[in-house]
Design an enzyme around this catalytic site. Structure first.
Site, mmCIF file in Angstrom:
data_model
loop_
_atom_site.group_PDB
_atom_site.id
_atom_site.type_symbol
_atom_site.label_atom_id
_atom_site.label_comp_id
_atom_site.label_asym_id
_atom_site.label_seq_id
_atom_site.Cartn_x
_atom_site.Cartn_y
_atom_site.Cartn_z
ATOM 1 N N ARG A 177 0.855 -1.188 0.000
ATOM 2 C CA ARG A 177 0.000 0.000 0.000
ATOM 3 C C ARG A 177 0.886 1.231 0.000
ATOM 4 N NH1 ARG A 177 -3.671 -2.627 -1.675
ATOM 5 N NH2 ARG A 177 -5.667 -3.058 -0.659
ATOM 6 N N HIS B 196 -1.731 0.063 -9.790
ATOM 7 C CA HIS B 196 -2.414 -0.879 -8.876
ATOM 8 C C HIS B 196 -2.963 -2.095 -9.640
ATOM 9 C CE1 HIS B 196 -4.465 -1.158 -4.706
ATOM 10 N NE2 HIS B 196 -4.239 -2.368 -5.208
HETATM 11 P P1 NAP Z 1 -1.514 -11.095 5.049
HETATM 12 O O1 NAP Z 1 -1.602 -12.539 4.721
HETATM 13 O O2 NAP Z 1 -2.388 -10.539 6.114
HETATM 14 O O3 NAP Z 1 0.025 -10.784 5.383
HETATM 15 C C1 NAP Z 1 0.450 -9.592 5.944
HETATM 16 C C2 NAP Z 1 1.881 -9.789 6.409
HETATM 17 O O4 NAP Z 1 2.358 -8.552 6.961
HETATM 18 C C3 NAP Z 1 2.001 -10.836 7.505
HETATM 19 O O5 NAP Z 1 3.186 -11.566 7.357
HETATM 20 C C4 NAP Z 1 2.065 -9.984 8.769
HETATM 21 O O6 NAP Z 1 2.730 -10.596 9.867
HETATM 22 C C5 NAP Z 1 2.870 -8.822 8.264
HETATM 23 N N1 NAP Z 1 2.701 -7.655 9.133
HETATM 24 C C6 NAP Z 1 1.555 -7.007 9.458
HETATM 25 N N2 NAP Z 1 1.815 -6.013 10.312
HETATM 26 C C7 NAP Z 1 3.143 -6.042 10.557
HETATM 27 C C8 NAP Z 1 4.013 -5.282 11.379
HETATM 28 N N3 NAP Z 1 3.546 -4.278 12.140
HETATM 29 N N4 NAP Z 1 5.317 -5.613 11.390
HETATM 30 C C9 NAP Z 1 5.795 -6.618 10.639
HETATM 31 N N5 NAP Z 1 5.022 -7.382 9.835
HETATM 32 C C10 NAP Z 1 3.714 -7.086 9.797
HETATM 33 O O7 NAP Z 1 -1.787 -10.204 3.763
HETATM 34 P P2 NAP Z 1 -1.571 -10.590 2.219
HETATM 35 O O8 NAP Z 1 -2.733 -11.322 1.695
HETATM 36 O O9 NAP Z 1 -0.226 -11.203 2.081
HETATM 37 O O10 NAP Z 1 -1.589 -9.128 1.578
HETATM 38 C C11 NAP Z 1 -0.639 -8.140 1.969
HETATM 39 C C12 NAP Z 1 -1.064 -6.794 1.451
HETATM 40 O O11 NAP Z 1 -0.864 -6.737 0.043
HETATM 41 C C13 NAP Z 1 -2.544 -6.465 1.598
HETATM 42 O O12 NAP Z 1 -2.834 -5.999 2.900
HETATM 43 C C14 NAP Z 1 -2.752 -5.397 0.569
HETATM 44 O O13 NAP Z 1 -2.509 -4.132 1.152
HETATM 45 C C15 NAP Z 1 -1.669 -5.682 -0.474
HETATM 46 N N6 NAP Z 1 -2.217 -6.108 -1.768
HETATM 47 C C16 NAP Z 1 -1.907 -5.390 -2.877
HETATM 48 C C17 NAP Z 1 -2.381 -5.783 -4.111
HETATM 49 C C18 NAP Z 1 -1.988 -5.058 -5.360
HETATM 50 O O14 NAP Z 1 -2.579 -5.278 -6.424
HETATM 51 N N7 NAP Z 1 -0.976 -4.213 -5.312
HETATM 52 C C19 NAP Z 1 -3.214 -6.906 -4.214
HETATM 53 C C20 NAP Z 1 -3.522 -7.604 -3.064
HETATM 54 C C21 NAP Z 1 -3.018 -7.212 -1.838
HETATM 55 P P3 NAP Z 1 2.152 -11.942 10.533
HETATM 56 O O15 NAP Z 1 2.436 -13.024 9.518
HETATM 57 O O16 NAP Z 1 2.921 -12.087 11.759
HETATM 58 O O17 NAP Z 1 0.670 -11.718 10.720
#
Ligand code: NAP
Length: 309
Positions: A224, A272
């Site tokens: 993001r 995006h």
């Molecule tokens: P997810 O499974 O919830 O993974 C988030 C990761 O970030 C987890 O490993 C989490 O740690 C870590 N995290 C969260 N807060 C943290 C902190 N304060 N310090 C260190 N690590 C932290 O999410 P996802 O499905 O992989 O998606 C990630 C993000 O990608 C989404 O939230 C979205 O913003 C973005 N996204 C972008 C697109 C695009 O087209 N550009 C598409 C989809 C998603 P833990 O494992 O310990 O919980």
């Protein structure tokens, strides 16, 4: 008969209508799915923050909000939301992100740009290192980050992944906490951001953390826009501390015409598009969650509202 409201972006309803209906039928559910129905008759809300629903108060009998996006920052703090919220974990979304991240890592690793844009026909014969000599860090080791890490490890890159909680993932140096972030920042010649947007992750990339990266490092942001302090990123690019930034997400989208990222020679802007929710596979996830809810089973991919993701 269950009533499912499609409260995604209206323009996407034609793409989702049939896959949602078929997935629900495939899950043995008797449903009506529509973008319009009286709020008090809605049982489930298929949701996107860019859709028409911002106030959940009138949806008095709804049992869950099923977000079509992986990111939930625009809904997680909604004070009118009193029912469970799930986020999207979709094989199409994951595959898309793996392809986008792997492609952009390879672009920078191989230095492809100098051959693709070479108007002076310079014989650039610099041979890039092999993947095992190019450390990559991934900040955010969740569904998407760990899938991207696994893809890069298969190509031979040494990958360090940073998450909030400690993890053990085969082939990946998993780190957490402030020391873990320091290790990821200092080692990654290419750093990929796949963190959610939460109060704890905003401005993770700032002047101080940029200064800890190896000189000439590359930042790839598919998480993001709020993860990055834009002014600090530009200053690091201008000073040569950062070699390039490939950015798919921004604080304001579409990225305003006057934003300096557009004109910067060492910033790549993609609109995006790193990973989109795919109607067929995402509809199966939605249907499975409705089935689970109706069967009294725990929902998949429940959002931790306290953590904000
Ligand atoms: P997810 O499974 O919830 O993974 C988030 C990761 O970030 C987890 O490993 C989490 O740690 C870590 N995290 C969260 N807060 C943290 C902190 N304060 N310090 C260190 N690590 C932290 O999410 P996802 O499905 O992989 O998606 C990630 C993000 O990608 C989404 O939230 C979205 O913003 C973005 N996204 C972008 C697109 C695009 O087209 N550009 C598409 C989809 C998603 P833990 O494992 O310990 O919980």
């Amino acid at each position: 008969m269950l009533n499912v409201l499609f409260a995604g972006r209206p323009a996407r309803w034609p793409e989702f209508e049939l896959p949602l209906l078929e997935a629900c039928r495939g899950a043995g559910l008797d449903v009506t799915i529509s973008p319009e129905m009286p709020p008090e008759e809605v049982d489930y809300i298929v949701y996107a923050a860019t859709g028409p629903v911002q106030d959940f108060t009138p949806y008095t009998r709804a049992k869950a909000v099923l977000n079509l996006w992986a990111g939930v920052e625009k809904v997680v703090g909604n004070p009118t939301l009193k029912i469970p919220l799930t986020r999207m974990v979709d094989e199409g979304l994951e595959r898309g992100m793996v392809e986008w991240v792997t492609g952009h890592v390879l672009r920078h690793h191989l230095g492809m740009d100098r051959h693709i844009v070479n108007p002076d026909h310079i014989w650039h014969d610099h041979v890039p290192p092999l993947a095992p000599d190019r450390p990559v860090s991934i900040l955010g080791l969740g569904t998407l980050g760990s899938a991207c890490a696994a893809s890069l490890v298969r190509l031979g890159f040494p990958v360090t992944g940073w998450s909030r909680s400690p993890k053990v993932l085969e082939g990946i140096t998993c780190v957490s906490g402030p020391e873990g972030l320091d290790e990821a920042l200092r080692t990654g010649e290419i750093t990929v951001l796949l963190l959610p947007n939460t109060p704890a992750t905003q401005n993770t990339i700032n002047a101080e953390t940029l200064a800890r990266m190896p000189r000439g490092a590359v930042v790839i942001n598919a998480g993001r826009g709020e993860l990055i302090d834009d002014a600090a990123l530009i200053a690091a690019l201008d000073s040569g501390q950062l070699g390039h930034a490939t950015l798919d997400v921004f604080r304001e989208e579409p990225l305003p015409e006057e934003h300096p990222f557009w004109a910067h020679p060492r910033v790549t802007v993609t609109p995006h598009v790193a990973a989109d929710t795919r109607p067929e596979s995402a509809s199966r996830v939605v249907a499975e969650n409705i089935r689970r809810s109706e069967a009294g089973e725990e929902l998949l991919y429940l959002v931790n509202r306290d953590a904000g993701y």
